[in-house]
Design an enzyme around this catalytic site. Structure first.
Site, PDB file in Angstrom:
ATOM      1  N   GLU A  21       0.835  -1.205   0.000  1.00  0.00           N
ATOM      2  CA  GLU A  21       0.000   0.000   0.000  1.00  0.00           C
ATOM      3  C   GLU A  21       0.872   1.257   0.000  1.00  0.00           C
ATOM      4  OE1 GLU A  21      -2.766   1.279  -0.355  1.00  0.00           O
ATOM      5  OE2 GLU A  21      -4.406  -0.077   0.149  1.00  0.00           O
ATOM      6  N   ARG A 102      -7.013   1.385  12.985  1.00  0.00           N
ATOM      7  CA  ARG A 102      -5.641   1.690  12.587  1.00  0.00           C
ATOM      8  C   ARG A 102      -5.658   2.740  11.484  1.00  0.00           C
ATOM      9  NH1 ARG A 102      -4.471  -0.249   7.585  1.00  0.00           N
ATOM     10  NH2 ARG A 102      -5.473  -2.163   6.835  1.00  0.00           N
ATOM     11  N   ASN A 104      -4.804   4.092   7.769  1.00  0.00           N
ATOM     12  CA  ASN A 104      -4.845   3.308   6.535  1.00  0.00           C
ATOM     13  C   ASN A 104      -4.230   3.990   5.325  1.00  0.00           C
ATOM     14  OD1 ASN A 104      -5.642   0.914   5.097  1.00  0.00           O
ATOM     15  ND2 ASN A 104      -7.206   2.145   4.092  1.00  0.00           N
ATOM     16  N   GLU A 123     -12.350  -4.765   9.738  1.00  0.00           N
ATOM     17  CA  GLU A 123     -13.137  -4.469   8.537  1.00  0.00           C
ATOM     18  C   GLU A 123     -14.619  -4.778   8.727  1.00  0.00           C
ATOM     19  OE1 GLU A 123     -11.311  -6.249   5.091  1.00  0.00           O
ATOM     20  OE2 GLU A 123      -9.303  -5.562   5.650  1.00  0.00           O
ATOM     21  N   ASN A 150     -10.203   5.286   2.374  1.00  0.00           N
ATOM     22  CA  ASN A 150      -9.013   5.315   1.531  1.00  0.00           C
ATOM     23  C   ASN A 150      -8.856   6.716   0.973  1.00  0.00           C
ATOM     24  OD1 ASN A 150      -7.139   2.977   0.930  1.00  0.00           O
ATOM     25  ND2 ASN A 150      -9.111   1.923   0.998  1.00  0.00           N
ATOM     26  N   ASP A 199      -9.838   1.364  -3.905  1.00  0.00           N
ATOM     27  CA  ASP A 199      -8.801   1.441  -2.874  1.00  0.00           C
ATOM     28  C   ASP A 199      -8.184   2.835  -2.914  1.00  0.00           C
ATOM     29  OD1 ASP A 199      -6.612   0.763  -1.073  1.00  0.00           O
ATOM     30  OD2 ASP A 199      -6.989  -1.332  -1.570  1.00  0.00           O
TER      31      ASP A 199
END
Length: 292
Positions: A21, A102, A104, A123, A150, A199
């Protein structure tokens, strides 16, 4: 975009990331930074030498952003950290009352502030939101809440922010006010069933919005008015985010993930989790350095 073989993503580096990521080009150092969230790793890829260096993180890193000089800003699970001289120092805890969350994804606004998102690590719960980190202050932004946030990503002039609600398969947009905060969010684009989940988003110098498709085998492209322009197809299912790099910002790097793939799927996708690259005609935006 360039046609033919140049638009076919090629493996830039074997990584095998569980959840690659957050690619971010570092123009000063001529390298690409990215993370493996579930592998607890920061990666530095030197395209000139084809070398991948790895830094072990003490907890799940959602993103890494280079600072001026040798330091890095790292969004690890508990909050925003500064990494320098092989040590992580916590600058600001984010959502200490939500230990299941957390950090991201993140991006740097032209004003030097860092906008970041949080998510439920399981999630499941709609406990994620967006924040603006500037100097020593970290303020909550709307819209909230989401299960998986995101982005953000910003238009070339910084006047529009794009926010992704991954599980709802939507990209939202909002105007950025003079105070550095977003106005009311509106629907920018919806990812149809069968194209995976949106994403990480990135914007190029023409204002085109590029979004990684987790489970969608590619990267989708949208005009500034939300019109779908097509997608770049990949040989792996989980494409998480791209970054524009190289001296002229026309070399695209894309992170991918092995997360969620079965043994049979992994066998059929030997490059899942690797770093990919392809070329484009329209350059990206030069990433700024945070003022943190």
């Amino acid at each position: 975009m360039r046609a033919g073989a140049e638009m076919t993503p090629q493996v830039a580096c074997r990584v095998g990331a569980t959840l690659g990521e957050g690619p971010m080009w570092d123009a000063a150092r001529g390298c690409l930074w990215f993370v493996d969230i579930k592998g607890h790793k920061l990666h530095r890829f030197d395209p000139a030498g084809g070398v991948l260096d790895t830094i072990e993180a003490p907890e799940e890193p959602g993103w890494v952003i280079p600072l001026a000089g040798a330091a890095l800003l790292v969004g690890a699970k508990a909050g925003v950290h500064r990494f320098e001289e092989d040590a992580f120092a916590l600058l600001h805890a984010v959502e200490p009352d939500l230990p299941g969350n957390r950090l991201n994804d993140a991006a740097v606004h032209p004003d030097g502030s860092v906008w970041l998102g949080t998510m439920d690590n399981a999630e499941e719960a709609p406990s994620g939101g967006y924040y603006r980190f500037h100097g020593s202050a970290c303020t909550a932004l709307s819209p909230q809440p989401m299960v998986i946030t995101n982005g953000p990503a910003f238009s070339p002039d910084g006047g529009t922010v794009y926010l992704v609600d991954t599980l709802e398969r939507v990209i939202l947009s909002a105007s950025v006010g003079a105070d550095g905060h977003p106005g009311e969010a509106r629907l920018f684009a919806r990812i149809p069933d069968g194209m995976g989940y949106p994403d990480g988003p990135v914007v190029d110098s023409a204002g085109t919005v590029w979004v990684g498709l987790f489970g969608g085998w590619g990267v989708a492209r949208f005009a500034p008015d939300g019109t779908f322009l097509g997608r770049v197809e990949f040989p792996v299912a989980n494409v998480t985010k791209i970054a524009f790099g190289g001296p002229d910002l026309t070399t695209v790097y894309a992170t991918t993930a092995r997360k969620g793939l079965s043994a049979d799927e992994l066998a059929a996708q030997p490059h899942a989790g690797d770093l990919f690259t392809f070329a484009v005609d329209v350059p990206g935006l030069a990433p700024g350095y945070p003022t943190a």
